[in-house]
Design a protein around this motif. Structure first.
Motif, short mmCIF file in Angstrom:
data_model
loop_
_atom_site.label_atom_id
_atom_site.label_comp_id
_atom_site.label_asym_id
_atom_site.label_seq_id
_atom_site.Cartn_x
_atom_site.Cartn_y
_atom_site.Cartn_z
N ALA A 87 0.99 -1.13 0.04
CA ALA A 87 0.06 -0.15 -0.11
C ALA A 87 0.88 1.18 -0.02
O ALA A 87 0.57 2.06 -0.78
N ALA A 88 1.99 1.04 0.84
CA ALA A 88 2.93 2.33 0.75
C ALA A 88 3.50 2.72 -0.33
O ALA A 88 3.48 3.75 -0.93
N ARG A 91 0.82 4.20 -2.69
CA ARG A 91 0.44 5.59 -2.27
C ARG A 91 1.35 6.63 -2.81
O ARG A 91 1.21 7.71 -3.27
N THR A 92 2.81 6.16 -2.85
CA THR A 92 3.91 6.99 -3.13
C THR A 92 3.92 7.09 -4.49
O THR A 92 4.11 8.10 -5.17
N ASP A 95 0.88 9.43 -6.02
CA ASP A 95 1.09 10.88 -5.78
C ASP A 95 2.24 11.41 -6.42
O ASP A 95 2.20 12.52 -6.89
N LEU A 305 -8.68 1.99 -6.04
CA LEU A 305 -7.29 2.65 -5.38
C LEU A 305 -7.69 2.49 -4.00
O LEU A 305 -6.52 2.11 -3.24
N ARG A 306 -8.75 2.87 -3.28
CA ARG A 306 -9.13 2.85 -2.09
C ARG A 306 -8.93 1.51 -1.57
O ARG A 306 -8.49 0.95 -0.40
N LEU A 309 -5.38 0.36 -1.57
CA LEU A 309 -4.63 1.13 -0.34
C LEU A 309 -5.00 0.37 1.04
O LEU A 309 -4.33 0.38 1.96
N LYS A 310 -6.33 -0.21 1.28
CA LYS A 310 -6.71 -0.76 2.50
C LYS A 310 -6.21 -2.21 2.70
O LYS A 310 -5.98 -2.47 3.62
N LYS A 314 0.85 -3.49 4.33
CA LYS A 314 1.33 -2.46 4.51
C LYS A 314 2.59 -1.92 3.91
O LYS A 314 3.16 -0.76 3.39
#
Ligand SMILES: [Zn+2]
Length: 314
Positions: A87-88, A91-92, A95, A305-306, A309-310, A314
């Motif tokens: 997930a990290a 996210r990166t 972004d 995406l949500r 990420l969930k 992690k």
């Protein structure tokens, strides 16, 4: 942030495996629906690459590894592609506006009941597993297997092993009985990466209203797919023919569970105007006109995406 789509399923790797394509970009990629150039042109957010062993390929673990190797050789090395395992990382990469690539396995056949093989694939970055393609294997029956059985004893163990590892379970292609057993056993919500609504188009690969409700109830994901014969019985299928499937999922309460799984490169006929990732921006525009901007963005990208990420590690 990329404005394009998140696609839960394509079969680029099987075309590379069989030699129908020899590259993901430029010369050798002419016969691919999904190429680096087309994903870039569509500003795609994330592409899932499924390892699928075509029927002419032996169902061995070495064939699976050969496909994973093709992913590592053709997709991972590209400098603006981010291979997503956590997930990290997702996210990166999102972004930073990078093109994300997720690796999945369609059909546990090649694992041959070996749970070490499952763990090895996890170590190599595979993050979603469909237990079957259309037929029966050591784990479960697929939707086209006439006897319509569910999970084997080993298949039940496979649910637990996936949950423990953090391997997402993909129920597209799984027999209905298998679906209900997985739904009963799993701790993690499931995804149906490329399936439509059976009440709109009666095909065994589509999901019944009860199945759609069950996925919604566990806050899973439903990837509406572009396989023309899963969309409509008509000779030519238009982008608008996807709307009744979307409407059905919405009417069952699935606004936050809707996503897309194109099945590009797994099909030899296409929806008119939706033959590859370059058709996605137009689909997004049509969704926006019909459902409004917020919902359209959620369907094309936000919901999946949500979810990832969930539920990715992690
Ligand atoms: Zn498939």
């Amino acid at each position: 942030m990329r404005t394009g789509a998140l696609d839960l399923h394509c079969d680029v790797l099987s075309k590379l495996l069989t030699g129908r394509a020899t590259a993901f970009s430029g010369s050798g990629s002419e016969r691919l629906d999904v190429t680096y150039e087309k994903l870039t042109a569509a500003d795609a957010c994330l592409q899932t690459f499924a390892v699928y062993l075509p029927e002419e390929t032996p169902s061995t673990f070495s064939s699976v590894l050969e496909s994973v190797d093709l992913f590592y050789r053709h997709i991972v090395p590209r400098s603006d592609v981010a291979f997503i395992r956590t997930a990290a990382q997702l996210r990166t990469a999102v972004d930073a506006g990078r093109l994300c690539a997720l690796l999945s396995l369609e059909g546990a056949d090649g694992l041959q009941g070996d749970f070490a093989a499952l763990r090895i694939l996890y170590h190599l970055g595979v993050r979603a597993l469909g237990f079957t393609w259309n037929y029966a294997n050591w784990a479960a029956d697929g939707v086209m297997e006439p006897r319509g059985a569910g999970l084997t004893r080993q298949g039940r163990k496979l649910v637990r092993a996936c949950n423990e590892l953090g391997m997402l379970i993909d129920v597209s292609h799984l027999s209905e009985k298998g679906f209900w057993e997985v739904a009963d056993l799993t701790d993690t919500p499931v995804i149906a990466s490329h399936s439509n609504a059976k009440s709109v188009c009666d095909h065994p690969r589509n999901l019944s209203d009860e199945q759609i409700r069950a996925i919604i109830a566990m806050d899973g994901l439903i990837g509406i797919t572009f396989v023309p014969w899963f969309v409509s019985r008509n000779e030519t299928v238009k982008v608008e023919d996807l709307f009744p499937h979307i409407d059905r999922v919405l009417s069952l309460g699935g606004e936050t569970c809707l996503a897309f799984g194109s099945d590009f490169d797994g099909i030899d006929r296409h929806i008119t105007g939706l033959a590859d990732p370059e058709g996605m921006p137009e689909l997004a525009e049509k969704l926006e006109r019909r459902y409004g901007r917020g919902p359209a963005e959620s369907f094309v990208r936000g919901n999946a995406l949500r979810f990832l990420l969930k539920h990715l590690p992690k």
